[in-house]
Scaffold this active site. Structure first.
Site, mmCIF file in Angstrom:
data_model
loop_
_atom_site.group_PDB
_atom_site.id
_atom_site.type_symbol
_atom_site.label_atom_id
_atom_site.label_comp_id
_atom_site.label_asym_id
_atom_site.label_seq_id
_atom_site.Cartn_x
_atom_site.Cartn_y
_atom_site.Cartn_z
ATOM 1 N N LYS A 229 43.720 -10.704 51.455
ATOM 2 C CA LYS A 229 42.914 -10.716 50.222
ATOM 3 C C LYS A 229 42.201 -9.380 50.010
ATOM 4 O O LYS A 229 42.081 -8.567 50.922
ATOM 5 C CB LYS A 229 41.949 -11.897 50.260
ATOM 6 C CG LYS A 229 42.696 -13.238 50.160
ATOM 7 C CD LYS A 229 42.190 -14.144 49.074
ATOM 8 C CE LYS A 229 43.189 -15.263 48.818
ATOM 9 N NZ LYS A 229 42.698 -16.577 49.169
ATOM 10 N N ARG A 269 45.232 -20.313 56.397
ATOM 11 C CA ARG A 269 46.411 -20.171 55.521
ATOM 12 C C ARG A 269 46.805 -18.698 55.543
ATOM 13 O O ARG A 269 46.036 -17.847 55.098
ATOM 14 C CB ARG A 269 46.039 -20.625 54.106
ATOM 15 C CG ARG A 269 47.154 -20.529 53.095
ATOM 16 C CD ARG A 269 46.649 -20.953 51.715
ATOM 17 N NE ARG A 269 47.685 -20.889 50.705
ATOM 18 C CZ ARG A 269 48.072 -19.766 50.097
ATOM 19 N NH1 ARG A 269 47.493 -18.621 50.379
ATOM 20 N NH2 ARG A 269 49.030 -19.807 49.191
HETATM 21 N N1 PMM Z 1 44.762 -18.561 48.068
HETATM 22 C C1 PMM Z 1 45.842 -18.355 47.301
HETATM 23 C C2 PMM Z 1 46.685 -19.431 46.959
HETATM 24 N N2 PMM Z 1 46.408 -20.689 47.405
HETATM 25 N N3 PMM Z 1 45.054 -22.154 48.642
HETATM 26 C C3 PMM Z 1 43.970 -22.357 49.375
HETATM 27 N N4 PMM Z 1 43.689 -23.614 49.803
HETATM 28 N N5 PMM Z 1 43.124 -21.357 49.732
HETATM 29 C C4 PMM Z 1 43.330 -20.072 49.327
HETATM 30 O O1 PMM Z 1 42.510 -19.203 49.660
HETATM 31 C C5 PMM Z 1 44.467 -19.801 48.515
HETATM 32 C C6 PMM Z 1 45.326 -20.891 48.187
HETATM 33 C C7 PMM Z 1 46.157 -16.986 46.791
HETATM 34 O O2 PMM Z 1 46.795 -16.226 47.744
HETATM 35 P P1 PMM Z 1 48.347 -15.800 47.704
HETATM 36 O O3 PMM Z 1 48.775 -15.700 46.265
HETATM 37 O O4 PMM Z 1 48.348 -14.482 48.390
HETATM 38 O O5 PMM Z 1 49.107 -16.839 48.440
#
Ligand code: PMM
Length: 293
Positions: A229, A269
């Site tokens: 992030k 995650r």
């Molecule tokens: N961040 C992203 C997508 N889904 N779900 C949860 N539960 N927590 C998060 O911080 C989160 C998520 C965005 O990140 P990406 O597009 O790099 O996967």
């Protein structure tokens, strides 16, 4: 839909959720797993590398992202979920739509990961309640296209905790079982990426993750989504201030994983699994020695 009694996945350590973004435009891996067979292969690889759960999403939530329609989201995620679930993999679906969550649960997903915490689709909490599915309720203040304008807090820890408490009340009023709720701090979602000072929102939340999730006398499990992030790129900026590219933030993600797991996070995650899977084991040994010196 048949209501299958489900339980929250658990282990004697923090779990690792590997990310499969079936999107052309996600923040850090957009386009890499857009094709269903590439996404399925990647999901299997993540499990071989140590992921406990594979999180499949079809809609990018990067800052500024526009929404796609439900048909396109279903087309992207359902074949991937069906195939991974058929292989015995624990799959979660990353969606804000009840219609997509329902189809994903029917295709074999066991967990619903809703970055809007039930705010984007009013039917989501009822669907999750009927299915008795574990439910990730993330802190969210509104759509990605303009989320930076909502990143205004007097006290981010207190406000995120209060807003998550409201979501717990709202979703349990719709029938969601509190023992199936996982809370997520919503790192990067309406949070400023500063390293220090009053706008170091992500760091303040991480440093207080147990406190944020202690609500109504209960300690809710916490999912931490710090991987790649913006606050990590900002932390690791070059001397001229240019942020470190997200692909070079994986080591910092592992450091956050170790600290979050040691602080008692339920799951992390992450995009790159191997080193994070090692980090949660380090943290588990550390915690065990703390409890049993
Ligand atoms: N961040 C992203 C997508 N889904 N779900 C949860 N539960 N927590 C998060 O911080 C989160 C998520 C965005 O990140 P990406 O597009 O790099 O996967």
């Amino acid at each position: 839909m048949t209501a299958v009694p489900r339980a929250l996945p658990s282990a004697d350590r923090c779990l690792v959720m590997g990310v499969v973004n079936v999107t052309p435009d996600s923040f850090s891996d957009g386009g890499l797993w857009y094709d269903a067979s590439a996404a399925i292969k990647h999901g299997r690889e993540l499990v071989a590398q140590g992921a406990d759960i594979v999180d499949v999403g079809g809609e990018s939530t990067r800052p500024g992202a526009q929404r796609i329609d439900a048909e396109e989201e279903l087309r992207r995620v359902i074949p991937v979920i069906r195939e991974l679930a058929r292989a015995g993999i624990v799959v979660s679906v990353d969606t804000m739509r009840a219609q997509v969550a329902e189809a994903a649960l029917e295709a074999g997903a066991i967990l619903v990961n809703d970055v809007s915490g039930g705010l984007a689709d009013p039917y989501m909490p009822r669907l999750v309640a009927r299915a008795r599915a574990p439910y990730v309720v993330m802190h969210w203040r509104g759509p990605s296209r303009d989320m930076n304008s909502r990143a205004v807090y007097a006290n981010v820890v207190r406000e995120v905790r209060a807003e998550l408490a409201q979501r717990i009340d709202a979703v349990t009023a719709e029938g969601v079982d509190p023992s199936l709720i996982v809370l997520d701090l919503g790192l990067g979602f309406s949070k400023m990426p500063d390293v220090t000072g009053p706008n170091a929102h992500n760091w303040q939340l991480l440093a207080h993750l147990r406190e944020v999730a202690h609500i109504g006398g209960q300690d809710f499990p916490v999912l931490v989504g710090a991987s790649r992030k913006r606050h990590l790129g900002r932390l690791l900026a070059a001397p001229d201030g240019s942020p470190r590219p997200f692909t070079e933030a994986d080591d910092a993600t592992v450091a956050v994983t170790a600290l979050a797991a040691a602080a008692g996070a339920w799951c992390v995650r992450v995009h790159r699994v191997p080193a994070n899977a090692d980090a949660v084991r380090v943290a588990a040994a550390w915690r065990a020695a703390t409890v049993n010196p």
